[in-house]
Design a protein around this motif. Structure first.
Motif, PDB file in Angstrom:
ATOM      1  N   THR A 320      65.499  23.888  56.940  1.00  0.00           N
ATOM      2  CA  THR A 320      64.356  24.586  57.508  1.00  0.00           C
ATOM      3  C   THR A 320      64.815  25.344  58.744  1.00  0.00           C
ATOM      4  OG1 THR A 320      63.026  22.733  56.786  1.00  0.00           O
ATOM      5  CG2 THR A 320      61.983  24.290  58.265  1.00  0.00           C
ATOM      6  N   THR A 321      64.532  26.639  58.749  1.00  0.00           N
ATOM      7  CA  THR A 321      64.881  27.427  59.938  1.00  0.00           C
ATOM      8  C   THR A 321      63.655  28.195  60.410  1.00  0.00           C
ATOM      9  OG1 THR A 321      65.611  29.182  58.466  1.00  0.00           O
ATOM     10  CG2 THR A 321      67.320  27.753  59.381  1.00  0.00           C
ATOM     11  N   LYS A 322      63.700  28.632  61.638  1.00  0.00           N
ATOM     12  CA  LYS A 322      62.639  29.476  62.175  1.00  0.00           C
ATOM     13  C   LYS A 322      62.905  30.907  61.716  1.00  0.00           C
ATOM     14  CE  LYS A 322      60.703  26.258  64.629  1.00  0.00           C
ATOM     15  NZ  LYS A 322      59.621  25.639  63.845  1.00  0.00           N
ATOM     16  N   CYS A 323      61.874  31.560  61.218  1.00  0.00           N
ATOM     17  CA  CYS A 323      62.104  32.927  60.772  1.00  0.00           C
ATOM     18  C   CYS A 323      60.859  33.778  60.983  1.00  0.00           C
ATOM     19  CB  CYS A 323      62.513  32.959  59.308  1.00  0.00           C
ATOM     20  SG  CYS A 323      61.274  32.229  58.252  1.00  0.00           S
ATOM     21  N   CYS A 325      60.011  35.698  63.295  1.00  0.00           N
ATOM     22  CA  CYS A 325      59.444  35.445  64.611  1.00  0.00           C
ATOM     23  C   CYS A 325      58.776  36.714  65.145  1.00  0.00           C
ATOM     24  CB  CYS A 325      60.541  34.995  65.572  1.00  0.00           C
ATOM     25  SG  CYS A 325      61.275  33.438  65.056  1.00  0.00           S
ATOM     26  N   ARG A 334      55.857  33.440  67.998  1.00  0.00           N
ATOM     27  CA  ARG A 334      55.495  32.552  66.896  1.00  0.00           C
ATOM     28  C   ARG A 334      56.389  32.832  65.698  1.00  0.00           C
ATOM     29  NH1 ARG A 334      49.901  33.712  68.177  1.00  0.00           N
ATOM     30  NH2 ARG A 334      49.396  32.385  69.969  1.00  0.00           N
ATOM     31  N   CYS A 335      56.833  31.744  65.087  1.00  0.00           N
ATOM     32  CA  CYS A 335      57.737  31.891  63.953  1.00  0.00           C
ATOM     33  C   CYS A 335      57.160  31.170  62.749  1.00  0.00           C
ATOM     34  CB  CYS A 335      59.100  31.274  64.252  1.00  0.00           C
ATOM     35  SG  CYS A 335      59.928  31.957  65.691  1.00  0.00           S
ATOM     36  N   ARG A 336      57.670  31.522  61.595  1.00  0.00           N
ATOM     37  CA  ARG A 336      57.363  30.756  60.394  1.00  0.00           C
ATOM     38  C   ARG A 336      58.519  29.801  60.108  1.00  0.00           C
ATOM     39  NH1 ARG A 336      55.627  32.052  55.288  1.00  0.00           N
ATOM     40  NH2 ARG A 336      57.632  33.023  54.884  1.00  0.00           N
ATOM     41  N   ASP A 337      58.209  28.724  59.407  1.00  0.00           N
ATOM     42  CA  ASP A 337      59.281  27.853  58.950  1.00  0.00           C
ATOM     43  C   ASP A 337      59.749  28.361  57.591  1.00  0.00           C
ATOM     44  OD1 ASP A 337      59.321  26.173  61.071  1.00  0.00           O
ATOM     45  OD2 ASP A 337      57.908  24.733  60.210  1.00  0.00           O
ATOM     46  N   CYS A 338      61.006  28.658  57.500  1.00  0.00           N
ATOM     47  CA  CYS A 338      61.522  29.106  56.218  1.00  0.00           C
ATOM     48  C   CYS A 338      62.391  28.028  55.608  1.00  0.00           C
ATOM     49  CB  CYS A 338      62.357  30.380  56.384  1.00  0.00           C
ATOM     50  SG  CYS A 338      61.350  31.793  56.765  1.00  0.00           S
TER      51      CYS A 338
END
Ligand SMILES: *[C@@H]1O[C@H](CO)[C@@H](O)[C@H](O)[C@H]1NC(C)=O
Ligand SMILES: *[C@@H]1O[C@H](CO)[C@@H](O)[C@H](O)[C@H]1NC(C)=O
Length: 351
Positions: A320-323, A325, A334-338
């Motif tokens: 899981t990475t932040k993407c 953003c 704010r980022c989505r979890d990818c």
């Protein structure tokens, strides 16, 4: 408690036949496992001088013990992509077990970074007022000048000279009692480690004066992040010099004909390293079974090199990475979890 034997003996017909092995305990390392409970009489293998310093400076010992995790993790960071990854045994009081029996390049690095670690830890503790026996560098007072002009000493300069003196007295005490090749090797690497910390002192300044004109500066000498020392010693490891000791036991000579005596900043070693491919309690090698490797790398972390030709297993894991953003007015990101499927490779055991 786990003592390393200093010799291996066979008792035959009441005659002892012994093979002496090198003395290897650098036992002050044991302090790291004691936390704030440093008790000078319970540390196996401290020489008298060390025990004395330990009793006189219990707080310093606590600081040194607490600082050990820093240089150990720096060592592990520097060697994370290598077969030998500075893993500690966590069992032997000397941390690295029988690895230390051989005067290898890796052992040279361990001595250097540990002695650098003590200097860094102590100087920091002094600056932060944690110790009664030292504080900021008292010689950094009045005014001085650099390329940009004159400045006033202010703030707190790290007292590296004091830290170097103390750590030299404490860390080197054991080796000073011996006059063999290994003691000379350890002393050289300890000193190279201490010098590496001093190398990265930088002058930090604050400007004063009308509207930041910087007509007046106050400055202090500060140690750089320990990473700088780690990187430097890692380069020294790459260029380490293989030496032998002269017939008087007083200095180094070369294994090769065209031998240039190592400078005080260089790491030296006596013996070739094992290949660290398989677990071998005799050499302290932990082997590379289960280590992660990189399939596309052409360096030491490649699967070929890391797994020593034994091959590797591949597993698909999800990360899981932040993407995606986005910046929102004002002021948040704010980022989505990818979720991402990635392959990880790890070295097989011997078949
Ligand atoms: C370090 O060694 C221990 C066993 O001695 C092992 O459990 C651990 O996985 C090793 N860590 C690394 C990063 O190799
Ligand atoms: C593997 O090595 C390649 C080439 O050196 C590098 O670009 C890549 O980031 C590495 N992959 C991982 C997971 O470290």
């Amino acid at each position: 408690m786990n003592f390393l034997p200093t010799g291996i003996c066979l008792y035959l017909l009441s005659v002892a036949v012994c093979w002496m092995t090198a003395k290897v305990d650098a036992s002050w390392w044991y302090m790291g496992t004691l936390g704030s409970q440093v008790m000078c009489d319970n540390i196996p293998g401290l020489v008298n001088k060390q025990r004395q310093l330990c009793r006189q400076h219990p707080k310093v010992m606590q600081a040194i013990g607490a600082g050990m995790s820093d240089w150990i993790s720096e060592c592990q960071h520097q060697f994370r992509n290598h077969r030998w990854n500075c893993n500690t045994t966590g069992r032997d009081h000397n941390l690295f077990g029988r690895l230390l029996l051989r005067g290898s390049r890796e052992v040279a690095f361990v001595y250097a970074i540990s002695s650098a670690g003590v200097v860094h830890t102590l100087a920091r503790a002094c600056s932060q007022g944690e110790l009664d026996s030292c504080s900021c560098d008292p010689t950094k007072k009045g005014s001085s000048w650099d390329q940009k002009g004159s400045f006033d000493w202010g703030g707190c300069s790290d007292h590296v000279e004091h830290a170097i003196r103390f750590s030299q007295g404490f860390v080197d005490a054991k080796e000073r009692q011996e006059r063999d090749a290994r003691a000379l090797m350890n002393l050289q690497n300890n000193r190279a480690g201490r010098k590496a910390v001093k190398r990265f002192m930088t002058l930090e300044c604050k400007c004063h004066g009308v509207s930041g004109s910087c007509s007046v500066r106050t400055c202090w000498l500060a140690m750089a992040d320990f990473r700088r020392t780690g990187d430097h010693l890692r380069r020294r490891y790459n260029g380490a010099v293989q030496v032998a000791v002269n017939q008087y036991g007083t200095g180094f000579t070369g294994a090769q004909a065209r031998f240039k005596r190592p400078s005080k900043n260089e790491l030296v070693y006596l013996e070739d390293s094992p290949d660290y491919c398989v677990r071998d309690p005799q050499t302290g090698s932990m082997g590379t079974v289960g280590r992660l490797c990189n399939r596309t790398s052409r360096s030491t972390d490649s699967c070929e090199v890391m797994c020593c030709g034994r091959g590797y297993d591949t597993a698909r894991v999800s990360r899981t990475t932040k993407c995606e953003c986005k910046f929102h007015w004002c002021c948040a990101v704010r980022c989505r979890d990818c979720h991402q499927e990635v392959d990880v490779h790890s070295c097989k055991a011997q078949t």
